[in-house]
Design an enzyme around this catalytic site. Structure first.
Site, mmCIF file in Angstrom:
data_model
loop_
_atom_site.group_PDB
_atom_site.id
_atom_site.type_symbol
_atom_site.label_atom_id
_atom_site.label_comp_id
_atom_site.label_asym_id
_atom_site.label_seq_id
_atom_site.Cartn_x
_atom_site.Cartn_y
_atom_site.Cartn_z
ATOM 1 N N ASP A 550 42.813 44.253 40.243
ATOM 2 C CA ASP A 550 42.058 44.349 39.103
ATOM 3 C C ASP A 550 41.533 45.808 39.158
ATOM 4 O OD1 ASP A 550 41.333 44.516 35.826
ATOM 5 O OD2 ASP A 550 40.073 43.237 35.557
ATOM 6 N N GLU A 553 43.051 51.898 38.412
ATOM 7 C CA GLU A 553 43.726 52.893 37.378
ATOM 8 C C GLU A 553 43.518 53.554 38.885
ATOM 9 O OE1 GLU A 553 43.227 49.447 35.021
ATOM 10 O OE2 GLU A 553 41.498 50.227 36.082
ATOM 11 N N ASP A 628 41.773 44.128 29.071
ATOM 12 C CA ASP A 628 40.774 43.830 27.464
ATOM 13 C C ASP A 628 40.743 44.217 26.465
ATOM 14 O OD1 ASP A 628 40.013 43.767 30.687
ATOM 15 O OD2 ASP A 628 38.523 45.207 30.402
#
Length: 987
Positions: A550, A553, A628
């Site tokens: 996770d 990015e 999310d």
């Protein structure tokens, strides 16, 4: 500096603050740039506006030097000359056009001065001087073989024409002045480069001090005293409290790409919008911002917006009736895409033939090369196969990964995990994987376990293993900056972290507080990361512990746009601006390699890694999810077009958090989401730490039953899902398929994005996506060759180009139809997990078309290893024939003209094929259900069964007549044929 204790307290406070913030605020638009706030986006849009306003007087300042053009061995090379406004001199831009064996063309433009390093960087920056040319090394894995013999060309001083492609029916018409390219198929233009004259490559120029005038502020500088361009963001750019130093000055690339005659364009995920991409300039009811690709941590993202999200795949497909083409923009920097559609009226003398729509797109990236692949189709399958040959095919997951995944932030102890596991069994709800979010660690330090709450991770996993279940744990790229933590000590001492612009290790904030980030571009960093996952270095993990990446990015809480400064430095001194969108891929690659490295190569198993951030090529390494999302009906509804766009962009293994991550879904929403999620390729429920517990068995009576029913439906169809994933793995074809992909001639289906097909199964799914709905209208294309059957009741519907209403009560099933002409395989015995189904018998569902035919496939391997690559698999073609099979070797008897046949599709069997076949030699077909049978079958009581290596025998047959709109059907009871052998059943 803070002490370790103080830093830990700050980190805890910071994490709690963010968790509270997440629950009380929607997406903060002020944290993310609009086009006007992104210097190069604003400049490129302004450049297009200037060209458009100039009309016919506009001439693009780029021309191809005719004398420089050469075509040799499937490649055209030349030099584009850019004329600079208000300056004496020109800029040389090397051009390479490659014509590949596959029929794909690649256009690459570089900048000679940067290429040769003949520029000066500001601020003494150690960054590389070239335009970034390394994205290919991470993304492209094949398909670059040049067509050295088949390319034909003709050139003069005005244009060069190249004929290419497998059938030599493709052409590239390259105009020299101004430079442009028209790509044609069968003498018709399909794609146009620079037809609008918006090509732009911001060349390097030195920063020159302005001549100071009386009353003018001190310190203003310019590229040229005569420049009339907007230079306000050339040399530095500030946003969100951060100033980008831009040591190389302006360096964006832009190009207009037009699809003449194409109204519909798809792809370029990830965005929370419709499947058919909207216009972004000047159209009522459309967008006013370009689609943005800049991987970002956007929590509680909004619907119906071109705003950037977590991943980027710059593949766009354009479609019209019976024709699909596409482009792949290979650039890992921040990218924006404008879409404009223009209609041309039909000629009043053209006997009623209407006008056409052209789709004009404008692509621009902040840095890097102009590098574009062109696909001329003509089918959707041609596009995805060409793209997959370049970037790789979807991973063939381990079989367990297609089951149901149970996740939340967080299961708080190992006893909590075991208790949840027991309650799934007690309530007879199947599942395969339970997940642990960050709280399993000691103080958010990866590669550790919280000794108080998870004192016995091996004992916890032993219980999971007893029913064939797996554990997934989260490991993110940020490493906690805390003393006496060996992982961060090694990262620092070995110089393996991402650097800031001063070339020292970059420090930012994420869940642990102060953190450093591994540089996964660094080969030494990759080797170190792999070592961390060794069982000896990560005690408490086992071969059934898999990974979740996770925040990759990367998410940096105190960074600009919640990510990393663009002037940070990666391995080999490439700036972060150059590699941002591929950063997440490199981290997942490191984790994938680590999971391989921890195993004995002789017994290697396919890794499972889930990623939030992705780029083209990430499909090779695992699964993704849409991030999310919220527990709201609009997020459920948006999940379908989002996943369809992922699938047609080559990333089939995709899903959305069932139930929504933020908030608490109503009981109805929770139920409907499970019914839809059972048809996501990746099926996981997840929830925020402050949401209520949502395990399926906790739902009230009246809700737990349909949720369990949806889960069992998923498990029964696992053979069909696994076969569909094998198809994606070998051909690139999507697992979730939109209507336009399956029916490319049916214009009424081109914009439909709330129903879809599952692979080649013929299953057409229309989930309930709105509150209070108890029926759905499902669109059926005008097909005259086969009816549609309700999957559960066998009610028959005819495709007429209209919608039909299907009942969808909450307590029922997801509305699913099965198109005639297909055969699918399923397993009907309910089990606790997929591992316990391995040797269960199969049921075949045969849905006949109007000619009494049907066809399907079944693929089986061991579900976990790479032995299938050596031939250790069973791949059968199943056909219901209205005439005898001339290829089946099951028997020489060909008298009967109605038969169900199993043929081998493994054309190159090996000793591993034989060995694997022995492991499933006792796995049989226990039932065959045939839908749409003729009334003439009413008197049949038994059928003839002919199987390789066995004596001819008989099996029971039961016929049921048509009634109240339901098709006549029949059941072959216990045919007993083995799935790994050739056989024929005669009727």
């Amino acid at each position: 500096m803070f002490s370790s204790r103080a830093r830990a307290h700050v980190a805890i406070f910071f994490s709690l603050f963010l968790a509270i913030l997440n629950l009380t605020a929607a997406v903060k638009h002020e944290n993310f740039k609009t086009c006007d706030q992104s210097g190069f986006c604003k400049r490129n849009r302004g450049y297009a506006d200037k060209a458009t306003a100039s009309g016919s007087s506009w001439t693009s300042p780029y021309q191809l030097d005719s004398k420089s053009v050469t075509v040799k061995n499937g490649q055209l090379t030349g030099m584009i000359i850019k004329t600079i406004d208000n300056e004496s001199g020109t800029v040389r831009l090397p051009l390479v056009i490659s014509f590949l064996d596959s029929g794909v063309a690649r256009v690459t433009v570089d900048e000679e001065k940067r290429q040769k390093g003949e520029i000066e960087l500001r601020h003494g920056s150690p960054a590389r001087k070239e335009r970034y040319n390394g994205v290919q090394d991470w993304v492209i894995v094949g398909g670059l073989t040049l067509d050295k013999d088949g390319v034909k060309h003709a050139t003069d001083q005005h244009e060069t024409i190249v004929s290419y492609g497998p059938k030599k029916n493709f052409q590239a018409i390259i105009k020299h002045a101004p430079f442009s390219i028209d790509f044609r198929r069968d003498d018709e233009t399909q794609i146009m480069f620079n037809s609008k004259g918006w090509l732009s490559m911001e060349h390097w120029r030195p920063k020159v001090d302005k001549e100071q005038k009386e009353g003018e502020p001190q310190g203003e500088e310019s590229a040229s005293p005569e420049s009339t361009e907007d230079e306000s963001t050339w040399w530095e750019e500030s946003f969100g409290g951060n100033t980008d130093s831009k040591p190389k000055g302006p360096e964006s690339v832009g190009l207009d790409i037009t699809f003449p005659g194409y109204e519909y364009v798809y792809g370029i995920p990830e965005h929370a919008g419709p499947l058919s991409l909207k216009q972004t300039r000047g159209a009522s009811g459309q967008y006013n911002q370009p689609y943005r690709l800049y991987n970002s941590d956007v929590f509680e993202y909004e619907m119906d917006t071109p705003m950037t999200l977590y991943g980027a795949i710059p593949l766009m497909q354009a479609h019209r009736k019976d024709s699909t083409v596409g482009v792949f923009w290979l650039n890992a920097a921040e990218t924006w895409i404008d879409i404009i559609k223009t209609k041309t009226s039909g000629n009043p003398l053209s006997l009623g033939i209407g006008g056409t729509t052209d789709t004009q797109t404008h692509w621009f990236s902040e840095s890097g090369l102009l590098d574009v692949f062109v696909f001329l189709g003509p089918t959707p399958k041609d596009i995805i196969q060409g793209y997959s040959e370049l970037t790789g095919y979807s991973q063939l997951p381990q079989h367990f990964a297609l089951g149901y995944h149970q996740c939340r932030w967080n299961y708080v102890t190992d006893e909590d995990v075991k208790d949840v596991d027991r309650k799934f069994d007690k309530n007879k709800v199947p599942y395969d994987v339970i997940w642990l979010d960050i709280e399993y660690t000691e103080g958010k330090k990866y590669f550790t376990w919280d000794k108080d709450n998870f004192p016995d991770p091996l004992g916890m996993q032993k219980q999971l293993d007893s029913h064939g279940r797996k554990l997934v744990i989260i490991v993110d790229p940020h490493i906690k900056n805390e003393g006496n933590y060996p992982v961060v000590d090694a990262l620092k001492s070995q110089n393996l972290g991402i650097k800031n612009k001063e070339n020292t290790i970059f420090e930012g904030w994420c869940w642990p507080g102060s953190s450093y980030w591994i540089d996964a571009f660094n080969p030494a960093g990759l080797a170190w990361w792999k070592s961390l996952f060794a069982y000896s270095n990560f005690p408490g993990t086992t071969s059934n512990t898999f990974l979740w990446n996770d925040m990759n990015e990367p998410s940096v809480f105190n960074g600009p746009e919640t990510t990393m400064p663009k002037d940070n430095l990666h391995f080999d001194n490439w700036e972060h601006r150059d590699v941002h969108n591929v950063n997440g891929l490199t981290f997942v690659n490191a984790t994938y390699e680590a999971l391989l490295a921890r195993e004995d190569p002789k017994h290697a198993r396919r890794p499972f890694v889930l990623t939030r951030s992705f780029y083209a090529g990430s499909q090779r390494q695992g699964a993704m999810w849409t991030g999310d999302n919220l527990a709201s009906w609009d997020h459920l509804e948006a999940s379908i077009p989002m996943l369809l766009n992922q699938n047609i962009a080559g990333f089939s293994f995709s899903g959305a958090d069932v139930g929504g991550f933020f908030g608490n879904p109503s009981k109805e929403l929770q139920t409907r989401w499970y019914q839809a999620g059972a048809f996501y390729p990746f099926f996981r429920a997840h929830a925020h730490i402050d949401s209520r517990r949502r395990e399926p068995y906790l739902e009230a009576s009246g809700y737990v039953e349909p949720i369990t029913q949806a889960l069992r439906l998923r498990y029964s169809l696992l053979p069909a899902w696994y076969t569909s994933f094998y198809t994606a793995h070998t051909t690139g074809e999507p697992v979730m398929r939109p209507m336009w992909y399956v029916h490319p001639s049916d214009e009424a289906g081109f914009a439909i994005d709330d129903q879809f097909y599952v692979g080649d199964t013929g299953l057409l799914v229309k989930p309930v996506l709105k509150e209070g709905i108890t029926s759905v209208d499902i669109y059926l294309p005008p097909i005259t060759t086969a009816p549609y059957y309700d999957y559960f009741t066998f009610e028959t519907y005819t495709g007429s180009g209209k919608t039909v209403k299907l009942d969808a009560p909450l307590e029922g099933h997801t509305p699913v139809l099965m198109q005639g002409g297909h055969i699918l395989c399923r397993k009907d015995r309910p089990r606790k997990s997929s591992a316990l189904m391995k040797f269960d018998p199969y049921t075949l569902i045969v849905a006949l078309d109007n000619e009494g035919r049907a066809e399907g496939e079944l693929y089986i391997d061991d579900g976990e290893s790479f032995e299938y690559q050596k031939g250790a698999f069973i791949h059968r073609r199943l056909r219901f024939l209205s005439s005898p099979s001339s290829t089946s070797t099951a028997s020489a008897d060909r008298e009967n003209n109605l038969s169900l046949v199993s043929d081998d599709l493994n054309t190159a069997p090996t000793k591993q094929t034989t060995a694997f076949a022995k492991t499933i030699k006792d796995v049989k077909v226990e039932k065959i259900v045939i839908i749409g049978v003729p009334k003439e079958w009413e008197g049949i009581k038994e059928v003839k069964v002919i199987e390789e290596g066995e004596k001819e025998r008989r099996a029971g047959f039961m016929w049921k007549g048509a009634e109240r709109g339901r098709a006549a059907s029949a059941v072959v009871r216990d045919p007993g044929v083995r799935v790994g052998r050739g056989w024929r059943i005669e009727f």
